[in-house]
Motif scaffolding. Structure first.
Motif, mmCIF file in Angstrom:
data_model
loop_
_atom_site.group_PDB
_atom_site.id
_atom_site.type_symbol
_atom_site.label_atom_id
_atom_site.label_comp_id
_atom_site.label_asym_id
_atom_site.label_seq_id
_atom_site.Cartn_x
_atom_site.Cartn_y
_atom_site.Cartn_z
ATOM 1 N N GLY A 183 0.791 -1.155 0.145
ATOM 2 C CA GLY A 183 -0.002 -0.018 0.058
ATOM 3 C C GLY A 183 0.798 1.345 0.095
ATOM 4 N N ASN A 184 0.054 2.465 -0.097
ATOM 5 C CA ASN A 184 0.791 3.716 0.007
ATOM 6 C C ASN A 184 1.708 3.859 1.487
ATOM 7 N N THR A 185 2.910 4.236 1.241
ATOM 8 C CA THR A 185 3.689 4.374 2.389
ATOM 9 C C THR A 185 3.282 5.292 3.364
ATOM 10 N N ARG A 186 2.864 6.577 2.635
ATOM 11 C CA ARG A 186 2.208 7.601 3.524
ATOM 12 C C ARG A 186 1.099 7.081 4.439
ATOM 13 N N GLU A 187 0.399 6.529 3.913
ATOM 14 C CA GLU A 187 -0.999 5.797 4.456
ATOM 15 C C GLU A 187 -0.528 4.953 5.705
ATOM 16 N N LYS A 188 0.444 4.128 5.311
ATOM 17 C CA LYS A 188 0.834 3.050 6.323
ATOM 18 C C LYS A 188 1.549 3.585 7.439
ATOM 19 N N LEU A 189 2.205 4.659 7.174
ATOM 20 C CA LEU A 189 2.952 5.548 8.480
ATOM 21 C C LEU A 189 1.785 6.331 9.000
ATOM 22 N N ARG A 190 0.884 6.805 8.555
ATOM 23 C CA ARG A 190 -0.142 7.449 9.199
ATOM 24 C C ARG A 190 -0.917 6.419 10.146
ATOM 25 N N GLN A 191 -1.236 5.280 9.528
ATOM 26 C CA GLN A 191 -2.205 4.034 10.444
ATOM 27 C C GLN A 191 -1.088 3.590 11.534
ATOM 28 N N PHE A 192 0.176 3.556 11.373
ATOM 29 C CA PHE A 192 1.347 2.940 12.293
ATOM 30 C C PHE A 192 1.145 3.918 13.476
ATOM 31 N N THR A 193 1.289 5.322 13.072
ATOM 32 C CA THR A 193 1.427 6.412 14.198
ATOM 33 C C THR A 193 0.144 6.251 14.980
ATOM 34 N N ASP A 194 -1.013 6.087 14.473
ATOM 35 C CA ASP A 194 -2.287 6.142 15.109
ATOM 36 C C ASP A 194 -2.581 4.863 15.841
ATOM 37 N N ASP A 195 -2.132 3.634 15.211
ATOM 38 C CA ASP A 195 -2.283 2.437 16.196
ATOM 39 C C ASP A 195 -1.331 2.409 17.273
ATOM 40 N N ILE A 196 -0.149 2.973 17.169
ATOM 41 C CA ILE A 196 0.737 3.367 18.466
ATOM 42 C C ILE A 196 0.282 4.075 19.508
ATOM 43 N N ARG A 197 -0.487 5.190 19.053
ATOM 44 C CA ARG A 197 -1.269 5.768 20.236
ATOM 45 C C ARG A 197 -2.266 5.292 20.872
ATOM 46 N N LYS A 198 -3.018 4.615 20.018
ATOM 47 C CA LYS A 198 -4.025 3.748 20.723
ATOM 48 C C LYS A 198 -3.644 2.439 21.539
ATOM 49 N N CYS A 199 -2.374 1.893 21.276
ATOM 50 C CA CYS A 199 -1.967 0.715 21.769
ATOM 51 C C CYS A 199 -1.654 1.124 23.079
ATOM 52 N N PHE A 200 -0.718 2.293 23.219
ATOM 53 C CA PHE A 200 -0.059 2.689 24.764
ATOM 54 C C PHE A 200 -0.997 3.727 25.176
ATOM 55 N N GLU A 201 -2.316 3.918 24.634
ATOM 56 C CA GLU A 201 -3.169 4.929 25.102
ATOM 57 C C GLU A 201 -2.456 6.455 25.478
ATOM 58 N N ALA A 202 -1.590 6.793 24.441
ATOM 59 C CA ALA A 202 -0.996 7.991 24.462
ATOM 60 C C ALA A 202 -1.594 9.249 24.117
ATOM 61 N N LYS A 203 -1.266 10.225 25.009
ATOM 62 C CA LYS A 203 -2.110 11.421 24.576
ATOM 63 C C LYS A 203 -1.595 11.949 23.037
ATOM 64 N N CYS A 204 -0.150 11.514 22.794
ATOM 65 C CA CYS A 204 0.169 12.222 21.373
ATOM 66 C C CYS A 204 1.404 11.234 21.104
ATOM 67 N N VAL A 205 1.317 11.053 19.727
ATOM 68 C CA VAL A 205 2.689 10.289 19.172
ATOM 69 C C VAL A 205 3.132 11.124 17.911
ATOM 70 N N CYS A 206 4.226 11.449 17.878
ATOM 71 C CA CYS A 206 4.816 12.092 16.893
ATOM 72 C C CYS A 206 5.942 11.080 16.045
ATOM 73 N N LEU A 207 6.101 10.923 14.767
ATOM 74 C CA LEU A 207 6.989 10.110 14.031
ATOM 75 C C LEU A 207 7.663 10.992 13.428
ATOM 76 N N TRP A 208 9.384 10.882 13.461
ATOM 77 C CA TRP A 208 10.139 11.724 12.615
ATOM 78 C C TRP A 208 10.898 10.500 11.922
ATOM 79 N N LEU A 209 11.124 10.880 10.718
ATOM 80 C CA LEU A 209 12.275 10.113 9.896
ATOM 81 C C LEU A 209 13.625 10.606 9.588
ATOM 82 N N VAL A 210 14.629 10.170 9.519
ATOM 83 C CA VAL A 210 15.901 10.726 9.308
ATOM 84 C C VAL A 210 16.076 10.931 7.621
ATOM 85 N N ASP A 211 16.414 12.259 7.462
ATOM 86 C CA ASP A 211 16.833 12.536 6.225
ATOM 87 C C ASP A 211 18.423 12.486 5.920
#
Length: 257
Positions: A183-211
């Protein structure tokens, strides 16, 4: 304040003494308070209290001897003469939400204005967090004292445990599948970030990639309860912050970035 009747309060009092009490045990205990309720009705009440988030977790209380093995420090704060009440409330909230703070209280009629007790695994962790607090509230604090302590008795020092480990394991599996599916990489990263937030019941999750071309951490996704991320944090040179050493050494470090 949640609307609780005498039966709810009785159930909570019993669970506070022993969170492993069964419906039958609670029903018998309530009968001694002249409250007649079947064990099935007790469990229904508990389920409603959980749904309303009045009961948020089931915990254990540890023997204080376990805590004495950790780094325990009492901090006394002296406020500036013109201390802002809003800043004091922010300090209250910060310590209230901090799992490493066992006690926090305002003091009247003494040399100091505030006291709190912090417990960490190491002294280095305490030193780092003290630095964070003093920096964050430097406009409020005019002086402070630190005293190492040995806890003899305290209630409660508790570790929350997950009452639904199967649910968390399923969420972890869902995250893994999301990363491996096509699937689309951007959509997979979006889903990954949101799932991490739900899994750990976090208030906020931010994802950074290394350029790798610019040696910068570039923020790609942010989900949860946040107002905005300052523009200066959208792209960060990882060589200039503590967390950058993780990227360089591939080993975990203690950081407050």
């Amino acid at each position: 304040m949640p609307d609780l009747d005498s039966i709810d309060k009785g159930i909570l009092m019993i669970l506070n003494k022993n969170s492993r009490s069964t419906g039958v045990q609670i029903s018998k205990a309530l009968s001694k308070m002249r409250i007649s309720l079947t064990d099935r009705a007790v469990l229904q009440r508990i389920a409603r209290l959980e749904e309303k988030r009045i009961i948020q977790a089931y915990t254990i209380t540890l023997n204080p001897s376990i805590i004495t093995e950790k780094s325990s420090n009492v901090v006394l704060l002296k406020f500036c003469p013109s201390a802002d009440s809003v800043l004091i409330e922010k300090l209250d909230t910060y310590l209230l939400m901090s799992s490493f703070c066992l006690l926090a209280a305002r003091i009247d009629g003494a040399e100091f204005d505030y006291i709190y007790l912090l417990v960490f695994d190491t002294q280095k962790q305490f030193d780092l967090m003290l630095s964070v607090i003093l920096t964050a509230f430097q406009g409020l604090i005019s002086g402070y004292e630190i005293h190492q302590s040995k806890i003899i008795k305290q209630i409660p020092y508790r570790f929350s445990f997950d009452s639904c480990p199967k649910k968390r394991n399923l969420m972890a599996l869902k995250i893994s599948l999301a990363l491996n599916q096509n699937g689309n990489t951007r959509e997979k990263l979006r889903q990954f970030t949101d799932d991490i937030r739900k899994c750990f019941e976090a208030k906020c999750v931010c994802l950074w990639l290394v350029d790798k071309k610019t040696d910068e951490l570039v923020m790609t996704n942010a989900y949860g309860n946040y107002k905005n991320i300052p523009p200066e944090y959208a792209e960060i040179s990882y060589s200039s912050i503590n967390i950058g050493s993780i990227l360089l050494t591939k080993k975990p470090v203690l950081a407050n970035d």
